[in-house]
Design an enzyme around this catalytic site. Structure first.
Site, PDB file in Angstrom:
ATOM      1  N   SER A  89       0.754  -1.235  -0.238  1.00 51.23           N
ATOM      2  CA  SER A  89      -0.242  -0.110  -0.295  1.00 51.23           C
ATOM      3  C   SER A  89       1.103   1.579   0.220  1.00 51.23           C
ATOM      4  O   SER A  89       1.833   1.173   1.082  1.00 51.23           O
ATOM      5  CB  SER A  89      -0.587  -0.288   1.091  1.00 51.23           C
ATOM      6  OG  SER A  89      -1.907  -0.945   1.112  1.00 51.23           O
ATOM      7  N   CYS A 123      -2.930  -9.597   4.616  1.00 55.10           N
ATOM      8  CA  CYS A 123      -2.702  -8.188   5.759  1.00 55.10           C
ATOM      9  C   CYS A 123      -2.460  -7.780   7.157  1.00 55.10           C
ATOM     10  O   CYS A 123      -3.840  -8.664   7.676  1.00 55.10           O
ATOM     11  CB  CYS A 123      -3.367  -7.058   5.166  1.00 55.10           C
ATOM     12  SG  CYS A 123      -2.978  -5.263   5.251  1.00 55.10           S
ATOM     13  N   GLY A 139       8.529 -12.915   1.834  1.00 56.06           N
ATOM     14  CA  GLY A 139       9.331 -11.938   3.514  1.00 56.06           C
ATOM     15  C   GLY A 139      11.286 -12.831   2.769  1.00 56.06           C
ATOM     16  O   GLY A 139      11.747 -13.739   3.203  1.00 56.06           O
TER      17      GLY A 139
END
Length: 328
Positions: free
Chosen positions: A20, A102, A203
């Site tokens: 985002s 999220c 990750g």
């Protein structure tokens, strides 16, 4: 090494993570052009998409020119998610990605994002509704689980496969870890054992060697790169080359980076307009300046500046200084 999702081929499964406020159209264009296998939009709230809010339409616009591109949707109502998927199909998306990962409060407090990992029944209904709504491949991004006591990603992977999901991405942290600690690539291997779907590991993947290790330990078919790409839109192409050829691609020269940063900056001004573009560009300029001589002064200057031309001059001066220093 490619992944085929129905008629959509991901030539190099090195994928830009949805972030985002970061993976907007100007940034995705740079990453895609450099050689990323797939780019994913910022997460779009499904209800906002249906209301056709100005911001959500902007976030998902121009899908066709980035083909193949995935649009990521978040929400907690199956019918709403299905309708949002249909709208994005009409706008040219090649893939619909569903967000069960999220961790931020404003998302999980609405029972969306990683909160859905705590409600497997609802999660399954959402997956089925979206798959049934569109002929496009539908993919899923999730975490290992809500917390260490409920690492249910393998079980959700089986639910997803039964629902018709075509690919799964797993971030090797729980929701409660947020972005702290180390991503557990070994735990992602449990998802690999639970499903035959293409699997992407996410990750702490910051370069070619870490991508190789993440894939080895997880058994994944590809990688998703997030924060490490901030200020380095060329990174995914470097990783893809390393995975294919074990070859190292050097970073662009300061002169090349300066031109790229100016192109990115001008694209943001055009996309957002001057006032918003100035604000949105500041974080990107800060990332681009990392490790460069004069970076602190540059950040202080551009964070105050309201004249786009003066910001462009500051960019030129920063990279000219770096070029001169390396040549000395």
């Amino acid at each position: 090494m490619s992944i085929l999702l129905d008629g959509v081929k991901i030539e190099d499964p090195v994928i830009l993570a949805p972030m985002s406020g970061v993976t907007d159209l100007p940034f995705r264009r740079l990453v895609k052009r450099a050689g990323a296998g797939l780019v994913v939009s910022e997460m779009i709230a499904s209800e906002a998409m249906i209301r056709a809010t100005r911001r959500s339409l902007k976030m998902s616009s121009n899908c066709a020119e980035e083909f193949p591109m995935a649009v990521q949707l978040a929400g907690c109502d199956p019918d709403t998610m299905a309708e949002a998927a249909r709208l994005n199909q009409d706008r040219g998306a090649a893939i619909i990605d569903i967000n069960f990962g999220c961790p931020v409060k404003k998302v999980v407090n609405k029972q969306a994002g990683s909160a859905l990992m705590r409600d497997e029944s609802l999660a399954g209904r959402i997956l089925e509704a979206v798959v049934d709504a569109v002929p496009l491949p539908v993919t899923l991004k999730m975490r290992l689980g809500w917390d260490d006591k409920s690492r249910n990603a393998p079980r959700l992977a089986r639910i997803a496969e039964e629902a018709g999901i075509r690919m799964i991405t797993v971030h090797g942290r729980t929701r409660c870890q947020l972005y702290g600690g180390q991503a557990d690539w070994d735990a992602v291997a449990e998802v690999r054992a639970a499903t035959s779907l293409p699997l992407i590991v996410n990750g702490d993947i910051a370069d070619g060697p870490s991508a190789v290790e993440a894939m080895r330990r997880s058994g994944a078919d590809g990688v998703m790169v997030g924060r490490a790409a901030c200020g380095r839109p060329w990174l995914l192409a470097q990783i893809a080359r390393h995975l294919k050829e074990k070859a190292a691609i050097p970073d662009p020269s300061p002169e090349e980076r300066g031109k790229l940063v100016l192109e990115h900056y001008e694209a943001m001004m055009s996309y957002y307009g001057v006032e918003k573009g100035l604000r949105m560009a500041r974080k990107h300029l800060s990332w681009y300046a990392n490790g460069l001589r004069g970076a602190n002064g540059f950040r202080e200057s551009v964070n105050r500046e309201t004249d786009p031309e003066k910001v462009k001059q500051a960019i030129r001066e920063l990279f000219d200084l770096e070029t001169q220093a390396l040549a000395a």
